[in-house]
Design a protein around this motif. Structure first.
Motif, short mmCIF file in Angstrom:
data_model
loop_
_atom_site.label_atom_id
_atom_site.label_comp_id
_atom_site.label_asym_id
_atom_site.label_seq_id
_atom_site.Cartn_x
_atom_site.Cartn_y
_atom_site.Cartn_z
N GLU A 81 0.71 -1.19 0.05
CA GLU A 81 0.17 0.14 0.00
C GLU A 81 0.95 1.09 -0.04
O GLU A 81 0.44 2.10 -0.70
CB GLU A 81 -0.86 -0.06 1.31
N ALA A 82 1.92 1.53 0.98
CA ALA A 82 2.85 2.46 0.94
C ALA A 82 3.61 2.44 -0.45
O ALA A 82 3.74 3.51 -1.12
CB ALA A 82 3.85 2.30 1.88
N LEU A 83 3.99 1.27 -1.06
CA LEU A 83 5.03 1.33 -2.30
C LEU A 83 3.89 1.75 -3.53
O LEU A 83 4.13 2.49 -4.30
CB LEU A 83 5.19 -0.05 -2.81
N ALA A 84 2.47 1.60 -3.37
CA ALA A 84 1.47 2.09 -4.43
C ALA A 84 1.61 3.65 -4.27
O ALA A 84 1.28 4.29 -5.39
CB ALA A 84 0.30 1.63 -4.20
N ARG A 85 1.64 4.22 -3.22
CA ARG A 85 1.82 5.62 -3.20
C ARG A 85 2.74 6.21 -4.00
O ARG A 85 3.01 7.39 -4.34
CB ARG A 85 1.65 6.12 -1.64
N PHE A 86 3.74 5.58 -4.17
CA PHE A 86 5.07 6.01 -4.76
C PHE A 86 5.06 5.53 -6.21
O PHE A 86 5.92 6.05 -7.28
CB PHE A 86 6.43 5.43 -4.18
N GLY A 87 4.11 4.79 -6.68
CA GLY A 87 3.95 4.55 -8.07
C GLY A 87 4.45 3.12 -8.42
O GLY A 87 4.31 2.62 -9.70
N PHE A 88 4.84 2.24 -7.33
CA PHE A 88 5.02 0.86 -7.51
C PHE A 88 3.76 0.04 -7.39
O PHE A 88 3.13 0.08 -6.35
CB PHE A 88 6.22 0.46 -6.36
N GLU A 89 3.55 -0.97 -8.46
CA GLU A 89 2.53 -1.93 -8.24
C GLU A 89 2.85 -3.24 -8.09
O GLU A 89 3.63 -3.67 -9.12
CB GLU A 89 1.42 -1.67 -9.01
N ILE A 90 2.80 -3.73 -7.14
CA ILE A 90 3.72 -5.03 -7.15
C ILE A 90 2.62 -6.22 -6.38
O ILE A 90 1.48 -5.60 -5.87
CB ILE A 90 4.63 -5.24 -5.92
N GLU A 91 2.50 -7.45 -6.74
CA GLU A 91 1.65 -8.31 -6.40
C GLU A 91 2.40 -9.66 -6.29
O GLU A 91 3.58 -9.89 -7.15
CB GLU A 91 0.63 -8.54 -7.32
N GLU A 92 2.03 -10.78 -5.58
CA GLU A 92 2.74 -11.93 -5.38
C GLU A 92 2.41 -12.71 -6.76
O GLU A 92 1.42 -12.57 -7.42
CB GLU A 92 2.30 -12.83 -4.31
N PHE A 93 3.59 -13.51 -7.03
CA PHE A 93 3.45 -14.06 -8.41
C PHE A 93 3.93 -15.45 -8.49
O PHE A 93 4.47 -15.95 -9.35
CB PHE A 93 4.08 -13.21 -9.52
N GLY A 94 3.33 -16.33 -7.36
CA GLY A 94 3.56 -17.76 -7.27
C GLY A 94 4.98 -18.00 -6.90
O GLY A 94 6.29 -17.47 -7.33
N GLY A 95 5.30 -18.78 -6.08
CA GLY A 95 6.83 -19.22 -5.76
C GLY A 95 7.53 -18.28 -5.20
O GLY A 95 7.05 -17.61 -4.18
N ASP A 96 8.54 -17.94 -5.60
CA ASP A 96 9.59 -16.94 -4.94
C ASP A 96 9.25 -15.40 -5.56
O ASP A 96 9.93 -14.85 -5.44
CB ASP A 96 11.04 -17.44 -4.97
N SER A 97 8.40 -15.46 -6.54
CA SER A 97 8.29 -14.30 -7.44
C SER A 97 7.26 -13.17 -6.94
O SER A 97 6.32 -13.46 -6.31
CB SER A 97 8.04 -14.72 -8.79
N ILE A 98 7.66 -11.88 -7.36
CA ILE A 98 6.68 -10.87 -7.12
C ILE A 98 6.68 -10.27 -8.67
O ILE A 98 7.45 -10.34 -9.40
CB ILE A 98 6.98 -9.72 -6.27
N LYS A 99 5.08 -9.64 -9.08
CA LYS A 99 5.22 -9.23 -10.20
C LYS A 99 4.98 -7.69 -10.14
O LYS A 99 4.22 -7.04 -9.43
CB LYS A 99 4.08 -9.84 -10.99
N VAL A 100 5.89 -6.87 -10.98
CA VAL A 100 5.93 -5.46 -10.99
C VAL A 100 5.06 -4.99 -12.05
O VAL A 100 5.54 -5.22 -13.40
CB VAL A 100 7.28 -5.00 -11.07
#
Length: 194
Positions: A77-96
């Protein structure tokens, strides 16, 4: 004290801006100065709104250690205020899918890894305000011009003018000094002019 307008003369080793005003000569660390300016601008913007973000045409998928991954996801949520949109993407990954517009695209991966590291190291119970400052400092650092990077006189002038607008601080968010001044008096003394 207010910083007077300074005229850039050029760079030393593509890292320091050499500038003059009526009071003397200044040697400015271009990365540190730009980082300071961006940090102030980011913090100012966050008080009223979020930073502009740019959507990535092709999302970045990053693998991260569990602790760092969960640090980023928990601060999504804090990162979203900076313009980063991230989500978990299975296993060890995140998707930006989005990143701050002020960040050069090739810095996105490095900035997020640095943020993951920062946030993971920070105390879990940290106030949002402190997290935001930390994220702002790291984002500014990655968005600022680097050392060993040639600048046009126009770009140097821009950095100096921006610095003048935020000149109430002479250190970067990480505590490094922005400039070294050699006063007119010191110069004249050295040349036996006084």
């Amino acid at each position: 004290e207010n910083m007077k307008p300074m005229m850039p003369l050029g760079q030393f080793r593509d890292t320091f801006i050499i500038a003059v005003d009526a009071d003397g000569i200044a040697i400015i660390d271009q990365h540190v100065a730009h980082e300071r300016v961006l940090f102030e601008r980011i913090m100012e913007k966050l008080t009223s709104e979020s930073l502009e973000s740019q959507r990535l045409l092709i999302p970045i998928v990053m693998e991260l250690p569990a602790a760092e991954r969960s640090a980023l996801v928990s601060k999504a949520e804090a990162l979203a205020r900076f313009g980063f949109e991230i989500e978990e993407f299975g296993g060890d990954s995140i998707k930006v899918t989005s990143m701050p517009a002020l960040l050069p695209p090739d810095e996105c991966d490095a900035a997020l890894r640095a943020l993951a590291d920062d946030l993971e190291g920070l105390d879990r119970g940290l106030r949002l305000e402190d997290s935001l400052k930390q994220i702002a400092a790291t984002t500014a650092c990655h968005a600022a011009v680097k050392a060993h990077y040639p600048l046009t006189l126009e770009k140097m002038h821009h950095i100096l003018e921006e610095l003048r607008a935020t000149a109430y601080s002479t250190v970067c968010p990480h505590g490094r000094p922005v400039m070294l001044r050699i006063t007119r008096r010191e110069i004249e003394k050295n040349f036996d002019r006084i």
